[in-house]
Design a protein around this motif. Structure first.
Motif, PDB file in Angstrom:
ATOM      1  N   ALA A   1       0.820  -1.222   0.000  1.00  0.00           N
ATOM      2  CA  ALA A   1       0.000   0.000   0.000  1.00  0.00           C
ATOM      3  C   ALA A   1       0.851   1.267   0.000  1.00  0.00           C
ATOM      4  CB  ALA A   1      -0.927   0.007   1.216  1.00  0.00           C
ATOM      5  N   ARG A   2       2.135   1.131   0.351  1.00  0.00           N
ATOM      6  CA  ARG A   2       3.031   2.297   0.304  1.00  0.00           C
ATOM      7  C   ARG A   2       3.533   2.548  -1.125  1.00  0.00           C
ATOM      8  NH1 ARG A   2       6.928   1.173   5.525  1.00  0.00           N
ATOM      9  NH2 ARG A   2       8.187   2.795   4.520  1.00  0.00           N
ATOM     10  N   VAL A   3       3.386   1.552  -2.002  1.00  0.00           N
ATOM     11  CA  VAL A   3       3.886   1.624  -3.383  1.00  0.00           C
ATOM     12  C   VAL A   3       2.768   1.947  -4.384  1.00  0.00           C
ATOM     13  CG1 VAL A   3       4.878   0.252  -5.261  1.00  0.00           C
ATOM     14  CG2 VAL A   3       5.807   0.056  -2.921  1.00  0.00           C
ATOM     15  N   LEU A   4       1.654   1.239  -4.293  1.00  0.00           N
ATOM     16  CA  LEU A   4       0.583   1.371  -5.298  1.00  0.00           C
ATOM     17  C   LEU A   4      -0.294   2.576  -5.018  1.00  0.00           C
ATOM     18  CD1 LEU A   4      -0.436  -2.380  -5.696  1.00  0.00           C
ATOM     19  CD2 LEU A   4       1.259  -1.047  -6.970  1.00  0.00           C
ATOM     20  N   PRO A   5      -0.815   3.273  -6.060  1.00  0.00           N
ATOM     21  CA  PRO A   5      -0.703   2.914  -7.478  1.00  0.00           C
ATOM     22  C   PRO A   5       0.639   3.288  -8.107  1.00  0.00           C
ATOM     23  CG  PRO A   5      -2.077   4.879  -7.229  1.00  0.00           C
ATOM     24  CD  PRO A   5      -1.705   4.422  -5.845  1.00  0.00           C
ATOM     25  N   ARG A   6       1.154   2.329  -8.861  1.00  0.00           N
ATOM     26  CA  ARG A   6       2.419   2.482  -9.599  1.00  0.00           C
ATOM     27  C   ARG A   6       2.257   1.720 -10.910  1.00  0.00           C
ATOM     28  NH1 ARG A   6       7.469  -1.069  -7.598  1.00  0.00           N
ATOM     29  NH2 ARG A   6       5.918  -2.590  -8.287  1.00  0.00           N
ATOM     30  N   GLU A   7       2.705   2.300 -12.013  1.00  0.00           N
ATOM     31  CA  GLU A   7       2.639   1.633 -13.316  1.00  0.00           C
ATOM     32  C   GLU A   7       4.044   1.353 -13.801  1.00  0.00           C
ATOM     33  OE1 GLU A   7      -1.504   3.468 -15.165  1.00  0.00           O
ATOM     34  OE2 GLU A   7       0.426   4.093 -15.996  1.00  0.00           O
ATOM     35  N   VAL A   8       4.339   0.080 -14.066  1.00  0.00           N
ATOM     36  CA  VAL A   8       5.669  -0.325 -14.525  1.00  0.00           C
ATOM     37  C   VAL A   8       5.566  -0.822 -15.963  1.00  0.00           C
ATOM     38  CG1 VAL A   8       7.611  -1.878 -14.129  1.00  0.00           C
ATOM     39  CG2 VAL A   8       6.325  -0.967 -12.171  1.00  0.00           C
ATOM     40  N   ARG A   9       6.257  -0.161 -16.864  1.00  0.00           N
ATOM     41  CA  ARG A   9       6.303  -0.626 -18.263  1.00  0.00           C
ATOM     42  C   ARG A   9       7.643  -1.317 -18.499  1.00  0.00           C
ATOM     43  NH1 ARG A   9       2.560   3.331 -18.029  1.00  0.00           N
ATOM     44  NH2 ARG A   9       0.701   2.905 -19.285  1.00  0.00           N
ATOM     45  N   ARG A  10       7.546  -2.617 -18.831  1.00  0.00           N
ATOM     46  CA  ARG A  10       8.737  -3.470 -18.910  1.00  0.00           C
ATOM     47  C   ARG A  10       9.345  -3.387 -20.307  1.00  0.00           C
ATOM     48  NH1 ARG A  10       6.002  -8.131 -15.013  1.00  0.00           N
ATOM     49  NH2 ARG A  10       6.869  -7.276 -13.090  1.00  0.00           N
ATOM     50  N   VAL A  11      10.050  -2.302 -20.504  1.00  0.00           N
ATOM     51  CA  VAL A  11      10.571  -1.938 -21.818  1.00  0.00           C
ATOM     52  C   VAL A  11      11.626  -2.938 -22.293  1.00  0.00           C
ATOM     53  CG1 VAL A  11      11.860  -0.126 -22.996  1.00  0.00           C
ATOM     54  CG2 VAL A  11      10.031   0.474 -21.396  1.00  0.00           C
ATOM     55  N   GLY A  12      12.558  -3.307 -21.423  1.00  0.00           N
ATOM     56  CA  GLY A  12      13.610  -4.242 -21.819  1.00  0.00           C
ATOM     57  C   GLY A  12      13.041  -5.592 -22.228  1.00  0.00           C
ATOM     58  N   ASP A  13      12.109  -6.102 -21.450  1.00  0.00           N
ATOM     59  CA  ASP A  13      11.458  -7.373 -21.812  1.00  0.00           C
ATOM     60  C   ASP A  13      10.792  -7.265 -23.182  1.00  0.00           C
ATOM     61  OD1 ASP A  13      12.211  -8.468 -19.406  1.00  0.00           O
ATOM     62  OD2 ASP A  13      10.207  -8.420 -18.513  1.00  0.00           O
ATOM     63  N   ALA A  14      10.084  -6.158 -23.422  1.00  0.00           N
ATOM     64  CA  ALA A  14       9.362  -5.985 -24.687  1.00  0.00           C
ATOM     65  C   ALA A  14      10.312  -5.939 -25.874  1.00  0.00           C
ATOM     66  CB  ALA A  14       8.518  -4.714 -24.637  1.00  0.00           C
ATOM     67  N   LEU A  15      11.542  -5.512 -25.631  1.00  0.00           N
ATOM     68  CA  LEU A  15      12.538  -5.411 -26.705  1.00  0.00           C
ATOM     69  C   LEU A  15      13.385  -6.677 -26.820  1.00  0.00           C
ATOM     70  CD1 LEU A  15      13.634  -1.725 -26.034  1.00  0.00           C
ATOM     71  CD2 LEU A  15      12.479  -2.562 -28.088  1.00  0.00           C
ATOM     72  N   GLY A  16      13.091  -7.698 -25.993  1.00  0.00           N
ATOM     73  CA  GLY A  16      13.831  -8.952 -26.085  1.00  0.00           C
ATOM     74  C   GLY A  16      15.178  -8.937 -25.387  1.00  0.00           C
ATOM     75  N   LEU A  17      15.402  -7.949 -24.516  1.00  0.00           N
ATOM     76  CA  LEU A  17      16.677  -7.889 -23.791  1.00  0.00           C
ATOM     77  C   LEU A  17      16.639  -8.835 -22.596  1.00  0.00           C
ATOM     78  CD1 LEU A  17      17.234  -4.024 -23.863  1.00  0.00           C
ATOM     79  CD2 LEU A  17      17.887  -5.742 -25.563  1.00  0.00           C
TER      80      LEU A  17
END
Lengths: 158, 158
Positions: free
Chosen positions: B27-43
């Protein structure tokens, strides 16, 4: 008030303004300012550079890495990304990634009227080599037998 | 026209909106949006996330990594960096780096009135563990014997 470690303002770093390429490639890159942010922060497992590229200049010759993932993120201005997919304009907030061993060479070209600012990230691997993609670029970056040395494709030194 | 691989606009990615922490830390973190850019690029050798953190929220609990360098770069808004050096405000263009094994725990806190956007970079090492710094955070992230599992400091599971 200036930042204290582990924080850093990249603008506070003196830039590296050289280029490891021999001519005629160096002239296609410079003037370029590279701020070695990761080194300044004591990071050894990842490399982080923040780079300013002048109008008309190329970030590097089009290349790919054998053992290092590479990631670029545009911070200011516009850069043209050149890969096997063709040419794509990247503006601030856009990025690209190049997995280690993927033979799709890349470079960024500043065809805009103002300097472009971008970040480059990679892991660090002493086995890494870079191969160059374009027929007019007779260049190879060799490691580990000749770490950091540029040769022609046939292995002869510049 | 949308970008083609290996280029990517992070805004085009669906965000991860969860949090691996148990309560009361989640509850101290959310709401938070994480976009996993490296994963999406195959890194696979580096991790790259672009994260939006709501006002009043914490990026993570204050922690340090055993085997992964970590780097954060502020893209929009303002974040307070908390480390052994105290609290330092970071605005767009400022960054911080945390070498693997350095026991100075860090977190980012959004004390501003608007969401903050930042990038997080690390190498990837399956041996990595995270230790937490603050006395009120009874948390440990364990690997490889219990990869990705949170326990209390004494090893008991949540």
């Amino acid at each position: 008030m200036s930042l204290q470690p582990p924080a850093l303002d990249p603008k506070s770093l003196a830039p590296y303004t050289g280029c490891g390429y021999p001519e005629p490639y160096r002239a296609r890159v410079l003037p370029r300012e590279v701020r070695r942010v990761g080194d300044a922060l004591g990071l050894t497992r990842i490399g982080i550079n923040v780079t300013t590229l002048a109008p008309g200049r190329e970030s590097s010759m089009r290349h790919w890495h054998t053992h290092e993932d590479e990631f670029v993120y545009v911070l200011e201005g516009e850069l043209l990304l050149r890969t096997d997919a063709g040419e794509q304009p990247l503006t601030a907030g856009m990025c690209a990634g190049f997995p280690a061993g993927s033979r799709d060479g890349h470079q960024l070209v500043n065809r805009g009227a103002r300097p472009a600012l971008y970040m480059v990230v990679s892991n660090r691997d002493p086995e890494d080599m870079a191969h160059y993609s374009d027929a007019d670029v007779d260049l190879m970056w060799n490691a580990p037998h000749a770490r950091g040395r540029m040769t022609r494709r046939d292995g002869t030194p510049y």
